[in-house]
Design an enzyme around this catalytic site. Structure first.
Site: not given
Length: 289
Positions: A84-85, A226, A234-236
């Protein structure tokens, strides 16, 4: 989970919120079930609530010898462990705030070691590794005849009786699928996103990023993660969307906006991705169990 009181920190990065446990100040038993804790603690209205559970911990011996200062682990609300980014930036901010780390240091993550820098105004810049485009590494297990190369870029995804065009799947530490075009309406977003997440072509499932180009080097995302569902950021995922955009347009710096705010993503081919944005403590407390 143990019946003992549990100290926690609630943090957020552009609206992506987390329950954070600090194993450096509160060690956990070897058999502590973090997957179960994630499913319990992340339940909104019944518990603290969050998009995931983060653990700030000591790095393992190999990572420590390689220069890691702390370790981040992350579990989705369904109990699955992930990268998780935004979580990485939150862990970095907390580690620095509590005196465990300097302004520039290395974090062990599920994906690998990541360099982070604490900037001004509660902002953190994090190296996110190199993106993976090869279908076998995403992973994307699909018939070869659906693709013009070995990558997961710019293909058409069959979904029931319809086709989803302008699809780009890649890994930025976890599997992401970026779909360029106007955002779907509410009904289609809620219906199609989980179908794509669980599509048989994705053996590890996929997060879904609906990406609308709204200006020069400026994307607007609607996000389905997901194991979570819709999230504000959401970082990624921001990294994946920016990389897919850069592959199309060649610009090395992209402003990625979602419901939670704005992240900046920088990437040049053959190099690491860099993600910059805020990471803030919301509150600290003790949960009686």
């Amino acid at each position: 989970m143990s019946s003992a009181a549990l100290a926690f920190v609630k943090m957020q990065g552009v609206g992506n919120d987390f329950v954070v446990l600090d194993a450096l100040s509160q060690p956990f038993a070897p058999d502590f079930d973090f997957a179960l804790a994630a499913s319990e603690l992340c339940r909104r209205r019944w518990s603290i609530g969050g998009d995931g559970l983060l653990l700030l911990d000591v790095p393992d011996d190999a990572a420590k010898h390689a220069g890691a200062t702390v370790r981040m682990r992350m579990w989705n609300p369904d109990g699955s462990e992930d990268m998780c980014g935004n979580g990485l930036r939150c862990i970095a901010a907390l580690a620095h705030r509590r005196g465990y780390a300097p302004r520039d240091f290395t974090v062990q993550t599920l994906a690998s070691l990541r360099q982070v820098s604490i900037l001004e105004n509660s902002s953190v810049r994090a190296a996110m590794g190199e993106p993976q485009f090869e279908r076998s590494l995403i992973p994307l297990d699909a018939p070869c005849e659906n693709f013009t190369s070995s990558t997961g870029l710019n293909y058409t995804l069959p979904l029931g009786d319809r086709l989803i065009h302008h699809v780009n799947s890649l890994s930025t530490g976890s599997t992401h699928t970026v779909i360029f075009g106007e955002h779907p309406n509410e009904s289609d977003f809620q219906r199609l996103s989980p179908l794509i997440e669980n599509h048989p072509w994705f053996p590890q499932r996929t997060s879904v990023l609906w990406a609308n180009i709204v200006g020069e080097n400026h994307l607007n995302l609607r996000i389905w993660e997901r194991g979570v569902g819709e999230t504000l950021a959401c970082g990624t995922g921001a990294c994946a969307a920016a990389v897919a955009f850069i592959m199309r347009h060649g610009e090395p710096k992209v402003r990625v906006e979602s419901k939670g705010g704005v992240l900046t993503v920088e990437w040049r081919r053959g190099a690491e991705i860099f993600l910059t944005g805020p990471a803030q403590i919301v509150c600290e407390g003790t949960l009686a169990r």
